[in-house]
Design a protein around this motif. Structure first.
Motif, short mmCIF file in Angstrom:
data_model
loop_
_atom_site.label_atom_id
_atom_site.label_comp_id
_atom_site.label_asym_id
_atom_site.label_seq_id
_atom_site.Cartn_x
_atom_site.Cartn_y
_atom_site.Cartn_z
N ALA A 11 0.83 -1.20 0.00
CA ALA A 11 0.00 0.00 0.00
C ALA A 11 0.87 1.25 0.00
CB ALA A 11 -0.92 -0.01 1.22
N LEU A 12 1.94 1.25 0.79
CA LEU A 12 2.83 2.42 0.82
C LEU A 12 3.52 2.62 -0.53
CD1 LEU A 12 4.45 2.07 4.35
CD2 LEU A 12 2.80 3.79 3.59
N MET A 13 3.90 1.52 -1.17
CA MET A 13 4.53 1.65 -2.49
C MET A 13 3.54 2.14 -3.54
SD MET A 13 7.31 -1.38 -2.91
CE MET A 13 6.50 -2.73 -2.11
N LEU A 14 2.30 1.67 -3.45
CA LEU A 14 1.28 2.14 -4.40
C LEU A 14 0.91 3.60 -4.19
CD1 LEU A 14 -1.05 -0.98 -4.60
CD2 LEU A 14 0.52 -0.14 -6.35
N LEU A 15 1.14 4.10 -2.98
CA LEU A 15 0.91 5.52 -2.71
C LEU A 15 2.04 6.40 -3.25
CD1 LEU A 15 -0.54 5.43 0.90
CD2 LEU A 15 -1.73 6.05 -1.21
N GLY A 16 3.11 5.77 -3.72
CA GLY A 16 4.18 6.53 -4.34
C GLY A 16 5.43 6.67 -3.50
N ILE A 25 10.64 2.38 -2.44
CA ILE A 25 10.65 1.03 -1.89
C ILE A 25 11.40 1.00 -0.56
CG2 ILE A 25 11.45 -1.33 -2.28
CD1 ILE A 25 10.93 -0.85 -5.26
N VAL A 26 12.55 1.68 -0.51
CA VAL A 26 13.35 1.64 0.72
C VAL A 26 12.59 2.27 1.89
CG1 VAL A 26 14.58 3.79 0.23
CG2 VAL A 26 15.64 2.07 1.66
N THR A 27 11.86 3.33 1.64
CA THR A 27 11.10 3.98 2.70
C THR A 27 9.96 3.08 3.17
OG1 THR A 27 11.60 6.10 1.68
CG2 THR A 27 9.86 6.08 3.32
N SER A 28 9.29 2.44 2.23
CA SER A 28 8.19 1.55 2.59
C SER A 28 8.68 0.37 3.42
CB SER A 28 7.50 1.02 1.32
OG SER A 28 7.04 2.08 0.54
N MET A 29 9.79 -0.23 2.97
CA MET A 29 10.32 -1.39 3.70
C MET A 29 10.82 -0.99 5.08
SD MET A 29 12.25 -3.46 0.69
CE MET A 29 12.60 -4.88 1.69
N GLY A 68 8.76 -4.29 13.90
CA GLY A 68 9.69 -4.66 14.97
C GLY A 68 9.24 -4.16 16.32
N ILE A 69 8.72 -2.93 16.35
CA ILE A 69 8.20 -2.39 17.61
C ILE A 69 6.97 -3.18 18.05
CG2 ILE A 69 7.13 -0.38 18.68
CD1 ILE A 69 8.99 1.33 16.94
#
Length: 106
Positions: free
Chosen positions: A15-20, A23-27, A35-36
């Motif tokens: 969903a984050l990648m489809l929002l533009g 990739i590195v930010t989404s991952m 993790g939290i």
């Protein structure tokens, strides 16, 4: 971690990648939030030494310098002249274009 948690994280990343977002930010966002959620606040204490250790490596210095070298060769015209010269020397050989590309890349 359960399969549902993994599926939720993967869906959030898509969903984050489809929002533009890149990739590195989404991952990274999904990894830190996941993790939290999985390990709690001590997870944040373990992130900083790992990130510092990876980014403080001297081997990573060669990557931006290699890109800078490529830009200098391209903008100064040396790369074009080198390719033309190698094409004249190696063009008559069988597979001359292949040898020219390998020679200019080296």
């Amino acid at each position: 971690m359960s399969i549902a948690m993994i599926g939720l994280g993967f869906s959030a990343m898509l969903a984050l990648m489809l929002l533009g977002l890149p990739i590195v930010t989404s991952m990274a966002a999904v990894g830190i939030v996941g993790g939290i959620a999985a390990y709690g606040i001590p997870f944040l204490d373990s992130i900083a030494p790992v990130v510092w250790g990876v980014q403080n490596d001297n081997l990573l210095t060669c990557i931006p310098l290699f890109v800078l070298l490529g830009e200098l060769l391209l903008r100064s015209g040396i790369a074009d002249r080198m390719y033309t010269t190698l094409a004249a020397w190696l063009g008559r050989l069988p597979g001359g274009l292949l040898h020219t590309n390998i020679g200019s890349s080296a």
